[in-house]
Design a protein around this motif. Sequence first.
Motif, mmCIF file in Angstrom:
data_model
loop_
_atom_site.group_PDB
_atom_site.id
_atom_site.type_symbol
_atom_site.label_atom_id
_atom_site.label_comp_id
_atom_site.label_asym_id
_atom_site.label_seq_id
_atom_site.Cartn_x
_atom_site.Cartn_y
_atom_site.Cartn_z
ATOM 1 N N LEU A 57 -18.414 -6.589 -2.259
ATOM 2 C CA LEU A 57 -17.681 -5.503 -1.628
ATOM 3 C C LEU A 57 -18.247 -4.156 -2.064
ATOM 4 C CD1 LEU A 57 -15.243 -4.283 -0.106
ATOM 5 C CD2 LEU A 57 -13.964 -4.484 -2.231
ATOM 6 N N ARG A 58 -18.538 -4.016 -3.367
ATOM 7 C CA ARG A 58 -19.045 -2.741 -3.874
ATOM 8 C C ARG A 58 -20.400 -2.405 -3.273
ATOM 9 N NH1 ARG A 58 -18.709 -2.640 -10.120
ATOM 10 N NH2 ARG A 58 -19.259 -0.497 -9.695
ATOM 11 N N PHE A 59 -21.250 -3.405 -3.106
ATOM 12 C CA PHE A 59 -22.571 -3.186 -2.528
ATOM 13 C C PHE A 59 -22.427 -2.714 -1.085
ATOM 14 C CE2 PHE A 59 -26.534 -4.759 -0.559
ATOM 15 C CZ PHE A 59 -27.450 -4.112 -1.363
ATOM 16 N N SER A 60 -21.571 -3.378 -0.345
ATOM 17 C CA SER A 60 -21.324 -3.016 1.046
ATOM 18 C C SER A 60 -20.749 -1.603 1.144
ATOM 19 C CB SER A 60 -20.355 -4.020 1.667
ATOM 20 O OG SER A 60 -20.014 -3.631 2.960
ATOM 21 N N ILE A 61 -19.807 -1.298 0.268
ATOM 22 C CA ILE A 61 -19.184 0.027 0.265
ATOM 23 C C ILE A 61 -20.220 1.110 -0.001
ATOM 24 C CG2 ILE A 61 -17.556 1.496 -0.991
ATOM 25 C CD1 ILE A 61 -16.103 -0.425 0.720
ATOM 26 N N PHE A 62 -21.175 0.842 -0.874
ATOM 27 C CA PHE A 62 -22.209 1.813 -1.203
ATOM 28 C C PHE A 62 -22.883 2.337 0.069
ATOM 29 C CE2 PHE A 62 -26.675 2.710 -2.294
ATOM 30 C CZ PHE A 62 -26.503 3.729 -3.226
ATOM 31 N N PHE A 63 -23.276 1.429 0.946
ATOM 32 C CA PHE A 63 -23.951 1.841 2.184
ATOM 33 C C PHE A 63 -22.992 2.469 3.183
ATOM 34 C CE2 PHE A 63 -26.902 -1.302 0.439
ATOM 35 C CZ PHE A 63 -28.028 -0.508 0.384
ATOM 36 N N VAL A 77 -4.645 4.620 3.616
ATOM 37 C CA VAL A 77 -4.777 6.074 3.653
ATOM 38 C C VAL A 77 -3.403 6.695 3.414
ATOM 39 C CG1 VAL A 77 -5.415 8.077 5.065
ATOM 40 C CG2 VAL A 77 -6.691 5.926 5.291
ATOM 41 N N LYS A 78 -3.355 7.644 2.502
ATOM 42 C CA LYS A 78 -2.103 8.329 2.185
ATOM 43 C C LYS A 78 -2.385 9.825 2.079
ATOM 44 C CE LYS A 78 2.168 7.603 0.375
ATOM 45 N NZ LYS A 78 3.221 6.824 0.970
ATOM 46 N N CYS A 79 -1.598 10.621 2.787
ATOM 47 C CA CYS A 79 -1.746 12.080 2.704
ATOM 48 C C CYS A 79 -1.098 12.551 1.405
ATOM 49 C CB CYS A 79 -1.094 12.758 3.905
ATOM 50 S SG CYS A 79 -1.377 14.541 3.920
ATOM 51 N N GLN A 80 -1.859 13.281 0.606
ATOM 52 C CA GLN A 80 -1.378 13.746 -0.690
ATOM 53 C C GLN A 80 -0.879 15.189 -0.637
ATOM 54 O OE1 GLN A 80 -5.084 12.911 -2.673
ATOM 55 N NE2 GLN A 80 -4.416 10.872 -3.280
ATOM 56 N N ASP A 137 -13.421 10.935 -7.597
ATOM 57 C CA ASP A 137 -12.979 11.250 -8.951
ATOM 58 C C ASP A 137 -13.801 10.474 -9.969
ATOM 59 O OD1 ASP A 137 -11.010 13.037 -8.109
ATOM 60 O OD2 ASP A 137 -9.552 11.420 -7.832
ATOM 61 N N ASP A 138 -14.213 9.268 -9.590
ATOM 62 C CA ASP A 138 -15.028 8.421 -10.458
ATOM 63 C C ASP A 138 -16.163 7.849 -9.608
ATOM 64 O OD1 ASP A 138 -16.199 6.461 -12.033
ATOM 65 O OD2 ASP A 138 -14.293 5.576 -12.677
ATOM 66 N N PRO A 139 -17.406 8.291 -9.806
ATOM 67 C CA PRO A 139 -18.518 7.836 -8.972
ATOM 68 C C PRO A 139 -18.797 6.335 -9.081
ATOM 69 C CG PRO A 139 -19.324 9.183 -10.799
ATOM 70 C CD PRO A 139 -17.834 9.234 -10.841
ATOM 71 N N ASN A 140 -18.205 5.662 -10.065
ATOM 72 C CA ASN A 140 -18.362 4.209 -10.186
ATOM 73 C C ASN A 140 -17.298 3.452 -9.402
ATOM 74 O OD1 ASN A 140 -20.635 4.260 -11.911
ATOM 75 N ND2 ASN A 140 -19.284 4.857 -13.579
ATOM 76 N N ARG A 141 -16.367 4.181 -8.801
ATOM 77 C CA ARG A 141 -15.296 3.557 -8.023
ATOM 78 C C ARG A 141 -15.391 4.060 -6.578
ATOM 79 N NH1 ARG A 141 -11.412 0.967 -10.857
ATOM 80 N NH2 ARG A 141 -9.820 1.441 -9.313
ATOM 81 N N LEU A 142 -16.400 3.588 -5.886
ATOM 82 C CA LEU A 142 -16.654 4.043 -4.517
ATOM 83 C C LEU A 142 -15.570 3.608 -3.542
ATOM 84 C CD1 LEU A 142 -20.505 3.461 -4.245
ATOM 85 C CD2 LEU A 142 -19.282 5.587 -4.728
ATOM 86 N N HIS A 143 -14.736 2.675 -3.935
ATOM 87 C CA HIS A 143 -13.681 2.194 -3.050
ATOM 88 C C HIS A 143 -12.429 3.075 -3.122
ATOM 89 C CE1 HIS A 143 -12.849 0.359 -6.925
ATOM 90 N NE2 HIS A 143 -11.604 0.212 -6.531
ATOM 91 N N GLU A 144 -12.426 4.084 -3.971
ATOM 92 C CA GLU A 144 -11.320 5.034 -4.075
ATOM 93 C C GLU A 144 -11.879 6.445 -4.002
ATOM 94 O OE1 GLU A 144 -8.452 4.553 -7.269
ATOM 95 O OE2 GLU A 144 -9.194 2.512 -7.559
ATOM 96 N N VAL A 201 -10.127 1.484 -0.375
ATOM 97 C CA VAL A 201 -10.716 0.379 0.367
ATOM 98 C C VAL A 201 -10.359 -0.909 -0.380
ATOM 99 C CG1 VAL A 201 -12.837 -0.597 1.281
ATOM 100 C CG2 VAL A 201 -12.587 1.881 1.131
ATOM 101 N N THR A 202 -9.593 -1.764 0.269
ATOM 102 C CA THR A 202 -9.118 -2.988 -0.365
ATOM 103 C C THR A 202 -10.206 -4.065 -0.386
ATOM 104 O OG1 THR A 202 -8.302 -3.985 1.681
ATOM 105 C CG2 THR A 202 -6.792 -2.509 0.502
#
Length: 193
Positions: A40-46, A105-108, A64-71, A94-95
């Motif tokens: 999932l992380r590899f796919s998210i990267f692209f 998606v949540k509006c903050q 906020d954290d470049p190692n957590r591309l899914h958030e 991204v789940t």
Amino acid sequence: MTGGEQVPFSRVATSGIEILQCVVIRGFAAQAVVIQVQTLRFSIFFKVQEMEQTLPSTCQIVFDDPNRLHEFTLVVVPDEGYWVGGRFHFGIYVTEDYNMAPPQVKCQTKLWHPNISEDGDVCLSLLRQSSIDGLGWAPTRKLKDVVWGVNSLFTDLLNFDDPLNREAAELFLVDKESFRHKVKEYVTQYAKR
């Protein structure tokens, strides 16, 4: 592989790509085999790269954290319409079910909008697993579609027929000037740049 010994796999995460490393020792010249595993992380990267390359001019992505591309946070700064002058933050997660399920998606940023509740819930067809209009999530959709969809909520995708915030939709239908005034109050109080 007579007399050879395998060292167990070790996992290393770098830049959103998970790599499995296996080193074969004794009886062979030391060699390293690096296998890239499409997770999932590899796919998210692209997907993230593609999303960043096609951002609308009114949007910005913040990690906020470049190692957590899914958030990440999507910041929308409308340059026209009722919400011009505001800066709106959307948390996107991204789940593990992505691409089969849409990102969350949540509006903050609190705002007055017919398709976004004051609690931050977002009503957008493509974020639904299935939708009445047939425009819901499909595995062929991408993160860039989510970004463009959220951005469009501030311009041409306003839906007053199926609102999440009924009070905002009703006010728009009966008194557009009062609606505009209430939107500006929220922008000034909660979303000023």
